[in-house]
Design an enzyme around this catalytic site. Structure first.
Site, mmCIF file in Angstrom:
data_model
loop_
_atom_site.group_PDB
_atom_site.id
_atom_site.type_symbol
_atom_site.label_atom_id
_atom_site.label_comp_id
_atom_site.label_asym_id
_atom_site.label_seq_id
_atom_site.Cartn_x
_atom_site.Cartn_y
_atom_site.Cartn_z
ATOM 1 C CD GLU A 185 44.285 50.204 36.020
ATOM 2 O OE1 GLU A 185 45.096 50.541 35.115
ATOM 3 O OE2 GLU A 185 43.181 49.687 35.776
ATOM 4 C CG PHE A 232 37.106 38.538 31.511
ATOM 5 C CD1 PHE A 232 37.879 38.755 30.372
ATOM 6 C CD2 PHE A 232 36.465 39.625 32.089
ATOM 7 C CE1 PHE A 232 38.001 40.020 29.823
ATOM 8 C CE2 PHE A 232 36.577 40.896 31.547
ATOM 9 C CZ PHE A 232 37.349 41.090 30.413
ATOM 10 C CD GLN A 233 39.063 42.755 33.342
ATOM 11 O OE1 GLN A 233 38.286 43.017 34.257
ATOM 12 N NE2 GLN A 233 39.464 43.667 32.470
ATOM 13 C CE LYS A 284 30.952 41.933 40.387
ATOM 14 N NZ LYS A 284 30.791 42.261 38.982
ATOM 15 C CG MET A 322 71.460 59.027 34.391
ATOM 16 S SD MET A 322 72.788 60.150 34.880
ATOM 17 C CE MET A 322 72.048 61.016 36.262
#
Lengths: 163, 594
Positions: free
Chosen positions: B50, B112-113, B162, B481
């Site tokens: 993502e 959940f999630q 949802k 760096m």
């Protein structure tokens, strides 16, 4: 320097946490905060007491204005204003203290709003300074509990904060 | 006709003219993916992580100037997107990120999630919404695009539960902009301030224009070029501003700041009037404000975001407004009043600037190390072969600074990197997004062996969609760096910066279906780059094994002023003339690097 900011913002869930989050994320102080809906239910008004030098205050004001939900921000210190805070103090009041606390409450224009054999609960309003001074006068040993609302402020005279 | 929330979302995106959606499916966005499947006019790019979806959408925006769109699921989908969102926020890139959320009855139950996406993203978005009523969905999407693209641009997150995507409602998309009473960006500069600014600038003896990413974002490059040519002044740009003014123009002194050119840094320090345009005096640019202001100077600052003005340095004339409008107004006033900077002062100023420029701070020894490949050389060759015109993305590190120094950007939106947040791992997804936005351009991702491994899985996305970008890894086997800082400021203690277990990038590229080339001799650099340019349909992954010892110079160390640069070796050896008397390099430790 101590400043009182008055903020008009959309009365939406999450708007307040945006303001509070801005202060914590940028390491600014909130000394007190009072918020409620206004006569226009779509708007909330928040009073924040904070401190900092001019540069810090300028940034705070600009950053607040940047928040999408903030409609207006005013630093009340820019001219004269009235400031009030409400405090409830519960004190141990037995023996000769019972009369003494009544007298002190009267001097501070407070009211006893609850009584038991051993306690008074006193309501006082005024500037934060005045409330501090009242607590000092009562003395630490007698105070059982205090609760304060945080300051609310409004400009004096015809100066108004509205959209 | 009634549509589902998911269909309303998809139709809203279409109404906004969205071409690509970068995303990754999951439980909370199944409905949306189903709507995308049925309505296949939106092109969806399935990334492999993502974070890359948001970076690619960000690059699409940086390249095209449009709003980028990413779509991720709830919980881990949303948290993975946060780095991408914060990256876009730091660089003011307009994005709309759609995140799925668990159904409204489950919100707050630790479902959940489930994660508080609005809460997590709040400090790194311009604004965010949680849509709890399907009737608000279309108007919220409209507001999201409006807020993302106007004023100081930035990412906007829209969190959609949802059940809202499943509910049914009538669809109507607002034709006009939605009025948001609390959001009214100022776009026109204050006429009085502009007048004062023009007069102050005309009175300067050592004027300097300092421009930043705001000029690119505000599409104000032509106005910038016109104003600089009109006044005859020198200019310098920030890392984010590169390309807003052509690098090959004589009036450009190069980038300034921590790794800015000698001439640009001394000019900034020495100028008596600085006109800052869409730049914010970032710590990587002026280092410490107190040192920056040691030499008295007047500052005029144009920015669309009032909070960027006087944040780090005191400003004499602030102008809030769209840089495109303000610059046009300034140029018009300059012409109308027939203003002219004092020719003698300006000539004297240019003499100093040219004497500094003559010291050639970006020169490097390319002849005495046999076949060893200098990273600077790769970039010079790339610039030559692509005629300074390719779209270049970079990751974060030495290679990023070498690119900024050695690739002359000639036009805006040609240079994509994470300037504000410094996000390693952006390079490859940036190149993907840029190539999709500009399929006719050659796109090169300049990266390091450290950065590329932070999102290397996107080689798979490039294979799936046949995105023929070119990856240039300047592989020195170090987090270069960090190692440079360890060498200079931590007595050479290379704590955890040495990679002794690098993958075989050539085989890795081949495993993903691409062309892999390893280049370890200077003589092979040109051939490899030419081969990459020739391969129009395939991704070419070039692993350049470069000199381990190269550091990025000049460098302004922590707490130092812009005129206290650590200079490259060839400048340290030359006798100091009066111009460089105040350049101190006492902090530089010259022990050798293994």
């Amino acid at each position: 320097m101590r400043h009182i900011l008055s903020i008009l913002m959309e009365n939406e869930s999450g708007a307040m946490s945006r303001v509070v989050g801005l202060f914590s994320a940028r390491d600014y102080n909130i000394d007190s905060l009072a918020v409620a809906a206004t006569e226009d239910k779509t708007l909330s008004r928040m009073t924040i007491v904070t401190h900092g030098d001019d540069t810090v205050l300028e940034q705070i004001t600009k950053q607040l204005n940047k928040l999408v939900e903030v409609v207006k921000v005013v630093d009340l210190n820019e001219s004269r204003f009235v400031e009030r805070e409400l405090m409830l103090v519960k004190v141990r009041a037995v023996g000769k203290d019972r009369d003494e606390f009544l007298r002190l409450a009267e001097i501070y224009r407070g009211r006893v709003v609850d009584v038991t054999d051993k306690t008074y609960t006193i309501e006082v309003t005024g500037s934060s300074d005045k409330l501090d001074s009242f607590l000092e006068t009562l003395g630490k040993t007698s105070i059982l509990e205090t609760v304060r609302t945080g300051a609310a402020g409004i400009g004096r005279g015809e100066r108004i904060l509205k959209i | 006709m009634q549509l589902s929330g998911a269909q309303i979302l998809v139709q809203s995106l279409k109404a906004e003219g969205v071409e690509y959606v970068f995303g990754y499916p999951g439980g909370a966005v199944l409905e949306i993916y189903d709507a995308l499947f049925q309505f296949n006019k939106l092109k969806h790019i399935l990334v492999r992580h993502e974070q890359a979806a948001v970076h690619a959408a960000d690059a699409y925006s940086r390249t095209s100037g449009k709003v980028g769109v990413a779509l991720v699921t709830s919980g881990p989908g949303a948290t993975n997107a946060v780095t991408g969102i914060a990256t876009a926020y730091s660089d003011s890139i307009p994005l709309v990120v759609i995140t799925g959320q668990v159904a409204t009855p489950a919100i707050g139950t630790d479902a959940f999630q489930e994660v508080d996406t609005v809460g997590i993203t709040r400090p790194c978005v311009k604004h965010n919404f949680l849509v709890t009523d399907i009737n608000d969905l279309a108007v919220t999407i409209k507001k999201a695009f409006q807020i993302a693209a106007t004023g100081r641009p930035g990412p906007v997150v829209v969190d959609i539960p949802k059940d809202v995507t499943q509910a049914m409602a009538k669809f109507s998309y607002p034709q006009e902009d939605v009025f948001i009473r609390s959001y009214q960006p100022v776009t026109q500069g204050h006429a009085g301030q502009i007048k004062k600014a023009v007069q102050m600038f005309a009175s300067a003896k050592r004027p300097l224009v300092y421009f930043g990413g705001g000029v690119v974002l505000g599409n104000a490059h032509q106005e910038l070029i016109d104003f600089i040519h009109l006044t005859g002044v020198p200019c310098t740009g920030t890392l984010m501003g590169l390309g807003a003014f052509p690098s090959s123009d004589r009036q450009f002194l190069g980038m300034l700041g921590m790794h800015g050119t000698y001439e640009a840094n001394l000019a900034m320090q020495d100028a008596d009037v600085v006109l800052a345009i869409g730049a914010r005096f970032d710590d990587r640019v002026v280092s410490v404000p107190s040192k920056f202001l040691e030499k008295p100077k007047k500052i005029i600052h144009i920015d669309i975001d009032p909070s960027s003005i006087a944040k780090r340095v005191k400003v004499d004339i602030p102008i809030v407004g769209d840089v495109k409008n303000v610059l046009a107004d300034m140029a018009a006033l300059w012409k109308k009043q027939e203003l002219l900077l004092s020719p003698t002062s300006l000539e004297k100023w240019w003499q100093s600037l040219e004497s500094w420029r003559k010291r050639d701070c970006l020169w490097f020894d390319n002849d005495n190390d046999g076949d060893i490949i200098k990273p600077q050389y790769v970039l010079q060759k790339l610039a030559e072969i692509t005629r300074n015109s390719a779209i270049i993305t970079s990751d974060v590190g030495q290679h990023q600074m070498f690119t900024a120094q050695y690739y002359p950007f000639e036009r805006p939106r040609q240079w994509l990197n994470s300037g504000g947040l410094g996000t390693m791992g952006v390079g490859l997804p940036y190149a993907m997004g840029a190539k999709l936005a500009a399929p006719d351009q050659d796109v090169f991702c300049i990266t390091g062996e450290g950065s590329i491994q932070m999102n290397i899985q996107e080689l798979s996305t490039c294979f799936q969609y046949k995105i023929p970008i070119n990856v240039v890894t300047l592989n020195n086997g170090y987090l270069g760096m960090v190692r440079q800082w360890q060498e200079l400021y931590y007595s050479n203690r290379e704590s955890e910066t040495y990679f002794d277990s690098l993958p075989d990038f050539v085989k890795l590229a081949e495993a993903y279906g691409h062309i892999g080339i390893r280049i370890d001799k200077k003589g092979d650099v040109e051939g490899a780059l030419l081969e990459a340019i020739k391969q129009k349909d395939r991704l070419v992954f070039m692993d350049f094994i470069t000199d381990k010892k190269q550091n990025v110079f000049p460098m302004v160390g922590n707490g130092k002023g812009l005129d206290e640069m650590v200079l490259p070796p060839h400048m340290r050896e030359t006798p100091k003339d009066s111009d460089v008397n105040d350049v101190k390099d006492r902090d530089y430790d010259t022990r050798s690097v293994p």
